[in-house]
Write an enzyme that holds these catalytic residues in place. Structure first.
Site, PDB file in Angstrom:
ATOM      1  N   GLN A  71       6.467   8.250  -0.340  1.00 38.04           N
ATOM      2  CA  GLN A  71       5.169   7.616   0.630  1.00 38.04           C
ATOM      3  C   GLN A  71       5.853   6.612   1.916  1.00 38.04           C
ATOM      4  O   GLN A  71       6.941   6.624   1.920  1.00 38.04           O
ATOM      5  CB  GLN A  71       4.587   6.738  -0.310  1.00 38.04           C
ATOM      6  CG  GLN A  71       5.469   5.536  -1.056  1.00 38.04           C
ATOM      7  CD  GLN A  71       4.747   4.602  -1.722  1.00 38.04           C
ATOM      8  OE1 GLN A  71       4.657   3.471  -1.237  1.00 38.04           O
ATOM      9  NE2 GLN A  71       4.338   4.919  -2.954  1.00 38.04           N
TER      10      GLN A  71
ATOM     11  N   HIS B  45       9.531   6.656   1.978  1.00 40.28           N
ATOM     12  CA  HIS B  45      10.492   5.976   0.743  1.00 40.28           C
ATOM     13  C   HIS B  45      10.050   6.482  -0.627  1.00 40.28           C
ATOM     14  O   HIS B  45       8.853   6.779  -0.604  1.00 40.28           O
ATOM     15  CB  HIS B  45      10.381   4.289   0.926  1.00 40.28           C
ATOM     16  CG  HIS B  45       9.178   3.887   0.827  1.00 40.28           C
ATOM     17  ND1 HIS B  45       8.398   3.637   1.996  1.00 40.28           N
ATOM     18  CD2 HIS B  45       8.507   3.151  -0.146  1.00 40.28           C
ATOM     19  CE1 HIS B  45       7.312   2.975   1.746  1.00 40.28           C
ATOM     20  NE2 HIS B  45       7.384   2.685   0.211  1.00 40.28           N
TER      21      HIS B  45
ATOM     22  N   HIS C  29       3.587   3.749   4.790  1.00 42.02           N
ATOM     23  CA  HIS C  29       2.640   2.837   4.863  1.00 42.02           C
ATOM     24  C   HIS C  29       2.157   2.768   6.537  1.00 42.02           C
ATOM     25  O   HIS C  29       3.282   2.760   7.294  1.00 42.02           O
ATOM     26  CB  HIS C  29       2.938   1.322   4.223  1.00 42.02           C
ATOM     27  CG  HIS C  29       3.308   1.454   3.034  1.00 42.02           C
ATOM     28  ND1 HIS C  29       2.385   1.990   1.911  1.00 42.02           N
ATOM     29  CD2 HIS C  29       4.454   1.158   2.294  1.00 42.02           C
ATOM     30  CE1 HIS C  29       3.057   1.835   0.815  1.00 42.02           C
ATOM     31  NE2 HIS C  29       4.249   1.489   0.936  1.00 42.02           N
TER      32      HIS C  29
ATOM     33  N   ARG D 158       0.835   9.561   1.243  1.00 42.11           N
ATOM     34  CA  ARG D 158       1.868  10.371   0.155  1.00 42.11           C
ATOM     35  C   ARG D 158       2.255  11.639   0.386  1.00 42.11           C
ATOM     36  O   ARG D 158       1.146  12.499   1.185  1.00 42.11           O
ATOM     37  CB  ARG D 158       1.190  10.297  -1.316  1.00 42.11           C
ATOM     38  CG  ARG D 158       1.096   8.759  -1.732  1.00 42.11           C
ATOM     39  CD  ARG D 158       0.591   8.888  -3.438  1.00 42.11           C
ATOM     40  NE  ARG D 158       0.347   7.638  -3.855  1.00 42.11           N
ATOM     41  CZ  ARG D 158      -1.118   7.051  -3.700  1.00 42.11           C
ATOM     42  NH1 ARG D 158      -1.928   7.655  -3.028  1.00 42.11           N
ATOM     43  NH2 ARG D 158      -1.383   5.911  -4.089  1.00 42.11           N
TER      44      ARG D 158
ATOM     45  N   GLU E 198       6.464  -4.197   3.247  1.00 40.00           N
ATOM     46  CA  GLU E 198       6.962  -4.387   1.763  1.00 40.00           C
ATOM     47  C   GLU E 198       8.560  -4.664   1.876  1.00 40.00           C
ATOM     48  O   GLU E 198       9.118  -4.232   2.371  1.00 40.00           O
ATOM     49  CB  GLU E 198       6.344  -3.686   0.679  1.00 40.00           C
ATOM     50  CG  GLU E 198       6.737  -2.193   0.721  1.00 40.00           C
ATOM     51  CD  GLU E 198       6.083  -1.139  -0.055  1.00 40.00           C
ATOM     52  OE1 GLU E 198       5.093  -1.491  -0.478  1.00 40.00           O
ATOM     53  OE2 GLU E 198       6.749  -0.013  -0.575  1.00 40.00           O
TER      54      GLU E 198
HETATM   55 ZN   LIG Z   1       5.693   1.618  -0.565  1.00 40.67          ZN
END
Ligand SMILES: [Zn+2]
Length: 405
Positions: A97, A265, A99, A284, A134
């Protein structure tokens, strides 16, 4: 300040022991436990154990945003906590995935709203208009695939498999060993029809098995093993081949990885404390039964290649180590207290203190006192100002990024 009651998300890739052990519950747990959510996300808000009874954190914040978040945070983010803290316990790999950036998230959210795709629809990409940077900090040895590796490394790794069917694909990158070549190779692999992908996967698996028997190079070996595990767990999924293009990372406890927008990642296994901007925006590319949207993923992916930095944090010399990122929504640090140490926590932003080891005592100037043990967390509203923490243990401290204050 109040103790928090946090909820566990039972995704299939979760561990049956890690979170239960942390919480002091019997093991193995009856269902996989993937994530412990510590925060005020409306989908699964923590509940505060207040003198007036249990109260969901997101409601407490909504009723008094300035008192709970402080005026600066409330002004910028409204009546919601801008970060979400989690314990992530992966017994099996998570999806491949990335972001979106803040701009991409805002545009993607607006476009899907305009198309009338319901927010809860399984084929909805953008659940909100926020980016989702994140940071994951390992509690146990933690394995991940993160970002595209150096083109020369990818070519060497793929060529080492001695799979004739791969040569044509390797050439896409060896002729153009840069971001463009990486994009060409990745987009080709992830869009292969299954008639071409299936035999290629079989040949790659056979190549990995053969090479595992005759190489001692630890980096190559780790990659072969990962590709084999992914191919076995997700048969027919291009992720096993995409994994050969990525950095294979092992974090030791206390080490962290920051994932900025567009960074491809996949977390493979291990237990970690994760902090993120309060968003659900995930694109994804595979390794999941969930919604995959390759064209949208291609729009946000960052194809710059190379080693990813492992963060070990900056120590203040008094037991606190801060993992610095450029993110405004969050900051994560790790407190290690030995007996007899008393630390004063000054702040004008909301904080969560999550204890991962031992027992800590928090005391505020107004005489409020809370004991927090392994697996438990405390909510500290911005208005709490001066709190001392003492005892013997380890805790993660989550708050708004320093860029905010
Ligand atoms: Zn992630």
């Amino acid at each position: 300040m109040d103790l928090m009651i946090n909820s566990v998300r039972p995704y299939a890739w979760g561990s049956r022991t890690a979170i239960a052990e942390l919480l002091g519950d019997p093991t193995p747990s009856p269902h996989p436990q993937a994530e412990l959510w510590i925060g005020g996300h409306p989908a699964d808000s923590s509940v505060l154990d207040t003198p007036d009874g249990p109260r969901p954190l997101h409601q407490v914040i909504a009723e008094d945003p300035v008192g709970q978040l402080g005026s600066a945070t409330a002004e910028r983010y409204g009546a919601r906590l801008p970060f979400l803290l989690k314990v992530l316990a992966a017994a099996e790999p998570l999806s491949l995935q990335a972001h979106p950036s803040a701009e991409q998230a805002a545009a993607g959210f607006a476009a899907e709203e305009a198309e009338g795709i319901p927010v809860r629809s399984p084929n909805r990409n953008y659940k909100d208009s926020s980016h989702k940077p994140e940071l994951i900090c390992a509690l146990t040895e933690f394995h991940a695939l993160c970002g595209f590796a150096e083109p020369a490394k990818v070519v060497h790794l793929m060529a080492s498999l001695k799979v004739p069917a791969l040569e044509h694909y390797i050439a896409l990158l060896s002729w153009q060993p840069d971001e463009h070549g990486m994009r060409a190779l990745f987009s080709t692999i992830v869009t292969l029809p299954s008639s071409a992908l299936e035999p290629l996967l079989q040949a790659v698996v056979a190549g990995c098995v053969a090479r595992l028997g005759d190489t001692r190079d630890p980096e190559l070996t780790a990659h072969y093993r990962t590709a084999l595990e992914l191919a076995e767990r997700y048969p027919g999924d291009c992720g096993a081949i995409a994994a050969l293009m990525m950095n294979r990372i092992t974090l030791q406890p206390g080490e962290a990885l920051y994932l900025s927008a567009g960074n491809l990642h996949a977390y493979l296994s291990g237990v970690g404390v994760e902090i993120m901007a309060n968003s659900d925006n995930v694109l994804r590319g595979g390794l999941t039964p969930k919604h995959v949207d390759v064209p949208e993923l291609m729009k946000v992916l960052d194809f710059s290649a190379g080693d990813r930095e492992i963060l070990r944090g900056e120590s203040d010399g008094h037991g606190e180590t801060v993992y610095r990122t450029p993110v405004a929504e969050f900051e994560l640090s790790r407190l290690v207290l030995t007996d007899g140490m008393v630390r004063e926590l000054y702040f004008d932003a909301p904080q969560v203190l999550f204890c991962t080891d031992g027992r800590l005592t928090l005391e505020s100037v107004d005489g409020n006192r809370v004991d927090v043990v392994r697996g438990r967390s405390v909510w500290l509203p911005a208005g709490a100002h001066r709190v001392t923490v003492s005892g013997e243990g380890v805790a993660f401290r989550a708050t708004v990024g320093t860029a905010e204050r």
